[in-house]
Design an enzyme around this catalytic site. Sequence first.
Site, short mmCIF file in Angstrom:
data_model
loop_
_atom_site.label_atom_id
_atom_site.label_comp_id
_atom_site.label_asym_id
_atom_site.label_seq_id
_atom_site.Cartn_x
_atom_site.Cartn_y
_atom_site.Cartn_z
N LYS A 62 4.07 64.32 -20.44
CA LYS A 62 4.72 65.51 -19.89
C LYS A 62 4.85 66.60 -20.94
O LYS A 62 4.45 67.75 -20.73
CB LYS A 62 6.10 65.14 -19.33
CG LYS A 62 6.05 64.09 -18.24
CD LYS A 62 7.40 63.80 -17.66
CE LYS A 62 8.36 63.17 -18.66
NZ LYS A 62 8.01 61.81 -19.07
N THR A 63 5.41 66.21 -22.08
CA THR A 63 5.61 67.18 -23.14
C THR A 63 4.27 67.72 -23.62
O THR A 63 4.11 68.92 -23.84
CB THR A 63 6.33 66.52 -24.33
OG1 THR A 63 7.41 65.78 -23.83
CG2 THR A 63 6.80 67.56 -25.31
N SER B 191 14.53 48.35 -1.80
CA SER B 191 13.15 47.90 -1.66
C SER B 191 12.93 46.43 -1.99
O SER B 191 11.84 45.92 -1.84
CB SER B 191 12.22 48.78 -2.49
OG SER B 191 12.38 48.49 -3.84
N LYS C 1 4.73 51.00 -8.75
CA LYS C 1 4.92 49.57 -8.50
C LYS C 1 3.59 48.85 -8.54
O LYS C 1 3.47 47.76 -9.11
CB LYS C 1 5.59 49.36 -7.15
CG LYS C 1 7.06 49.75 -7.17
CD LYS C 1 7.64 49.63 -5.78
CE LYS C 1 9.12 49.95 -5.79
NZ LYS C 1 9.66 50.03 -4.42
N VAL D 255 4.09 59.57 -20.61
CA VAL D 255 2.91 59.78 -19.78
C VAL D 255 2.26 61.15 -20.05
O VAL D 255 1.30 61.52 -19.40
CB VAL D 255 3.22 59.66 -18.28
CG1 VAL D 255 3.52 58.23 -17.93
CG2 VAL D 255 4.34 60.57 -17.88
N GLY E 79 8.08 62.03 -14.38
CA GLY E 79 7.43 60.75 -14.58
C GLY E 79 8.06 59.97 -15.70
O GLY E 79 8.93 60.48 -16.40
N PRO E 80 7.64 58.72 -15.88
CA PRO E 80 8.21 57.87 -16.92
C PRO E 80 7.91 58.42 -18.31
O PRO E 80 7.05 59.29 -18.45
CB PRO E 80 7.50 56.53 -16.72
CG PRO E 80 6.67 56.65 -15.52
CD PRO E 80 6.58 58.06 -15.12
N PRO E 81 8.58 57.91 -19.32
CA PRO E 81 8.35 58.41 -20.67
C PRO E 81 6.94 58.09 -21.15
O PRO E 81 6.38 57.08 -20.75
CB PRO E 81 9.36 57.63 -21.53
CG PRO E 81 10.30 57.00 -20.58
CD PRO E 81 9.62 56.88 -19.28
P1 ADP Z 1 6.47 62.45 -22.26
O1 ADP Z 1 6.82 63.84 -22.56
O2 ADP Z 1 5.97 62.28 -20.87
O3 ADP Z 1 7.51 61.45 -22.58
P2 ADP Z 1 4.53 62.80 -24.34
O4 ADP Z 1 3.98 64.08 -23.86
O5 ADP Z 1 5.46 62.84 -25.46
O6 ADP Z 1 5.22 62.03 -23.15
O7 ADP Z 1 3.34 61.80 -24.63
C1 ADP Z 1 3.39 60.79 -25.57
C2 ADP Z 1 2.10 60.73 -26.32
O8 ADP Z 1 1.04 60.25 -25.49
C3 ADP Z 1 1.65 62.05 -26.81
O9 ADP Z 1 1.17 61.92 -28.10
C4 ADP Z 1 0.54 62.45 -25.85
O10 ADP Z 1 -0.41 63.26 -26.47
C5 ADP Z 1 -0.04 61.13 -25.47
N1 ADP Z 1 -0.61 61.17 -24.13
C6 ADP Z 1 0.06 60.96 -22.98
N2 ADP Z 1 -0.77 61.08 -21.93
C7 ADP Z 1 -1.98 61.36 -22.42
C8 ADP Z 1 -3.26 61.60 -21.83
N3 ADP Z 1 -3.45 61.56 -20.50
N4 ADP Z 1 -4.30 61.88 -22.63
C9 ADP Z 1 -4.11 61.93 -23.95
N5 ADP Z 1 -2.96 61.69 -24.58
C10 ADP Z 1 -1.88 61.43 -23.82
#
Ligand code: ADP
Length: 811
Positions: free
Chosen positions: A368-369, A685, A728, A366, A362-364
């Site tokens: 994932k980490t 698209s 989108k 969101v 997914g996009p940054p």
């Molecule tokens: P990614 O790895 O997808 O780029 P991160 O995991 O680094 O994103 O998320 C960025 C920040 O947003 C983190 O501090 C994370 O805790 C917060 N965050 C993202 N999604 C959620 C969510 N659904 N609920 C609570 N916090 C979120």
Amino acid sequence: MATDHTDIGQSRDVYPLLPLRGLLVYPSMVLHFDVGRPRSVRALEEAMVEDNVIVLASQEDGQIDEPRTSDLYRVGTLARVKQMLKLPNGTIRVLVEGLSRAEILAFVTEDEFFSVRVHIHHELDEVQVTPELQAMMRSVSQQFEQYVKLSRKLDQETYASVVDIDHPGRFADAVASHLPLKVREKQDILESFSIHERLERLLQILSDEREVLELERKIHQRVRKQMEKTQKEYYLREQMKAIQRELGDKEGRTAEIEELREKLAKKKLPAAVYDKVDKEISRLERIPTASAEGTVARTYIDWVLALPWTEKARTQADIARAERILNEEHFGLEKVKERILEFIAVQALTEKQSGPIICLAGPPGVGKTSLARSIAKSLKRPFVRVSLGGVRDDAEIRGHRRTYIGAMPGRIIQGMRQAEVVNPVFLLDEIDKMASDFRGDPAAAMLEILDPEQNGTFSDHYIEIPYDLSNVLFVTTANNVYQIPAPLRDRMEVIQLSGYTELEKLHIARDHLLPRQRERHALKGDKMRLGDDVLMELIRHYTREAGVRQLDRTIATVCRKVARMIAAGESKRVVVTSAILQSFLGPHRYEYGEIEETDQVGVVAGLAWTELGGDMLTVEVSVIPGSGKVVLTGHLGDVMKESAQTALSYVRSRAKALHIPVDFHEKVDLHIHVPEGAIPKDGPSAGITMATAIASALTNCKVRRDVAMTGEITLRGRVLPIGGLKEKSLAAHRAGIRTIVIPKGNVKDLEDVPSVVREQVEFRPVSHMDEVLAIALVDNPLEAPANGLDHNAWLADLSESGSYGGGEAHQ
Ligand code: ADP
């Protein structure tokens, strides 16, 4: 030396005899010994009665206490007792002086003590020293000198006192008396009555002795050399230690080696690893401290010792707990959480990684980490993260061989060191951003790492010893799963995260981001108030993203400014209002709803999918009198260019129906532009968007500003399904679009679209381009000639105004 024996013997020829053990007295020798045996004491007493003269004869075997006549040698020495001293233990110490050789002729008494009849061999004081004797004496004295030099038992003085003797017989006796000979040999010399013979024997003995001594010396030297070498090393080492201690040099190699050995002993290692480290430590010991090689060896040992080989985290998988953790840390994401919980349940049952690797895509921003981190937390395993973005060299994954200067293990091993246990949750971030070039293919290494069949013996070039990765739980992330090399993607189970709606962002900001930033900036309690309306303003006007990263950063900025105000004493409590927000962050950076302010000709809102989430994509077309050229601008990719051509061909094929001149392509130039060139745009698209823009520009029909669209177009105007509908539609929703035209084939994807979006946006599925035009254009040119245009008027109009389309030109 007293030599008054010449008068003896004439008076009598029977003397008492004293048997000697392991001892022999030569004439003209003075020495003392202790006498204890009763028969010997009696013999002494007997001698005292007469003239203190006695015969000393050696026993052949010194062990016998009560010798019989047959145990005694037949030649002895006539001697004078010069002194007697009774010792406290009953023995008598006597000092005797040898007088002459005495040959025993017969035993007179044997019972109480021995007395013997002897023949005394007088030796004249003056002997004629023949040249031969002289030569022999010289030889003996030379040999003796050598002997004294070699032997450590005799000193130079002894030698000097002996060579001073002129009398060849006495000289020979004196030499013999100083040599460490067996009684038998000494006796031989005593029995040599001829001086000549005596010297000859001595020469023989001396040369033998010298040879033995020489040999002894050689052996001794060899042994000593050997000893010296080890001793020297030991000494030097001790000295070095002492010097290091004096200098307070704790970093010295000795201390270092000891420390390493201690570490090695403490650490639990598989036998092969232990042996390797042990060997390396021994090698290090031999390398000089200052040498660069030492550093290399040391770094290597440190690495191997720092790695977890057997240490294991005690994991625990409690599904209820995992669910609680996931919910506590993440808002929404129901489906994703469900999938993750299933995954955790399987992990709990199998312990080892089995089945596919999870890929969170997914996009940054969101989450994932942060989801991966929660997985680790729920399983109670340590978490490590390694970014693979930009990795193009195999060696970054597998490390460099130790022969390279500054060689290091690869990122996997580095991650394991950080983990400190063999079973962490290991996040491989941005696995889609690995590149491969001539330096090797990191994807191939990755394949090995992620394959449970192979990763039990992962080989890092630096570490050299196979490393077991089979206990590691790998999780990967990617922005775009299609960029992951296919063989790798095959091993993965993709969990897609698409981005958040405004409302979701508001929840995340309020419940997660803001509390965290408050804590970081010490703004807990009522020091700062930031209401939902202000948060929403933040989301709408200061961020534009699929995730919440920018939002998080912006909240941090606000917190920082508030903290500064409080610290500066400007106020105790800050209520962040819209005005304050603007003073902190400047004027609105993004206008909420990017939709055009008015309906325009030739301007159509398209929707794009990028790795950063969905985005609005405006297509502009203008028509200029010309000769049929088509100009495309705005960094378009090949697929997009082709799709523009297809769109144009479609419009040409429908020219009649659209009431535009069929030969328009010969009379006008078309300029298709897709603004905001920063994001490279590609993909099919935008097909229907471009076709709509061309149709609008050519027909001079306005496009409804609140309609956005996405779909691939065929030459015949069919609309084909596209990907990324959820992203989108989120972007369109963000932008304030109320109607989205989508391909019919994508209707099934609508269930992924958040319900807020579905409630507020109308989705219009279409299967043909004609339908699109009917929805998007204010007046449908297919139904009536737009603005009542006919061919000639169209061209005239066009030349008059200069151009159609492009928004502003024609109203
Ligand atoms: P990614 O790895 O997808 O780029 P991160 O995991 O680094 O994103 O998320 C960025 C920040 O947003 C983190 O501090 C994370 O805790 C917060 N965050 C993202 N999604 C959620 C969510 N659904 N609920 C609570 N916090 C979120």
